[in-house]
Design a protein around this motif. Structure first.
Motif, PDB file in Angstrom:
ATOM      1  N   SER A 145      -1.465  -3.557  10.752  1.00  7.74           N
ATOM      2  CA  SER A 145      -1.861  -2.302  11.132  1.00  7.74           C
ATOM      3  C   SER A 145      -3.033  -1.996  10.065  1.00  7.74           C
ATOM      4  CB  SER A 145      -0.831  -1.182  10.917  1.00  7.74           C
ATOM      5  OG  SER A 145      -0.425  -1.021   9.753  1.00  7.74           O
ATOM      6  N   ARG A 146      -3.231  -2.473   8.984  1.00 10.53           N
ATOM      7  CA  ARG A 146      -4.100  -2.373   8.231  1.00 10.53           C
ATOM      8  C   ARG A 146      -5.487  -2.849   8.514  1.00 10.53           C
ATOM      9  NH1 ARG A 146      -1.272  -2.804   4.334  1.00 10.53           N
ATOM     10  NH2 ARG A 146      -1.684  -0.575   3.285  1.00 10.53           N
TER      11      ARG A 146
ATOM     12  N   SER B  22      -7.042  -1.009  11.446  1.00  7.71           N
ATOM     13  CA  SER B  22      -7.088   0.369  11.236  1.00  7.71           C
ATOM     14  C   SER B  22      -8.849  -0.136  10.781  1.00  7.71           C
ATOM     15  CB  SER B  22      -6.552   1.098  10.286  1.00  7.71           C
ATOM     16  OG  SER B  22      -6.383   0.570   9.063  1.00  7.71           O
TER      17      SER B  22
END
Length: 169
Positions: free
Chosen positions: A46-47, A50
């Protein structure tokens, strides 16, 4: 794949190490990267997702870890080298596969991992999907043992040194 080809295309010999193209679409834990008309399905934390954003047509360049199994060929993408390195390190722990390593990197940043390991912070690791108490203990134990061989970063090394000094007084 034959056993011989698996040996040749194992972790030590990446088939795809980097991809650069245009973002086609994103999902919960993956993206499709269009590289000259070929859409590559790339799993990502998810890092990383994003940092990339979700605007179709955005130029993207990713470090890639290629994992070849008998029945699948999977690409894992990372915005930077430290995240990829931690992915590889986490995958050396018994019971941590690519999906769990990716989950850990979604819950704990590569910059925080050295401190989490040095301080034996199992709670931080348990925030990751697929990591229970036993696996969190194994991760901090196995990686702490390897800490002498790994570059954990100055903050983690300082914390371990301080802890050792405190124990001797």
């Amino acid at each position: 794949l034959t056993p011989e080809s698996r040996r040749h295309y194992g972790r030590g010999c990446p088939m795809i190490a980097k991809l650069t193209g245009l973002l086609d679409s994103t999902g919960l834990n993956h993206l499709i990267l269009d590289v000259n008309g070929v859409g590559y399905l790339v799993h990502a934390s998810s890092r990383t997702l994003s940092r990339i954003g979700s605007a179709k047509g955005t130029p993207v360049s990713l470090h890639i870890e290629t994992i070849v199994r008998e029945d699948q060929f999977t690409l894992y993408g990372f915005c930077d080298a430290p995240e990829k390195e931690w992915f590889q390190i986490l995958c050396t722990v018994q019971g941590v596969g690519a999906k769990v390593a990716q989950s850990i990197l979604s819950a704990v940043s590569p910059e925080q991992l050295p401190l989490v390991i040095a301080s034996q912070d199992k709670t931080a690791l348990r925030q990751a999907e697929g990591v229970g108490e036993k696996l969190a203990v194994r991760i901090v134990t196995e990686l702490k043992e390897k800490a002498g061989k790994m570059a954990l970063g100055q903050a983690a090394t300082q914390k371990v040194t301080d802890a050792r000094k405190a124990g001797k007084t």
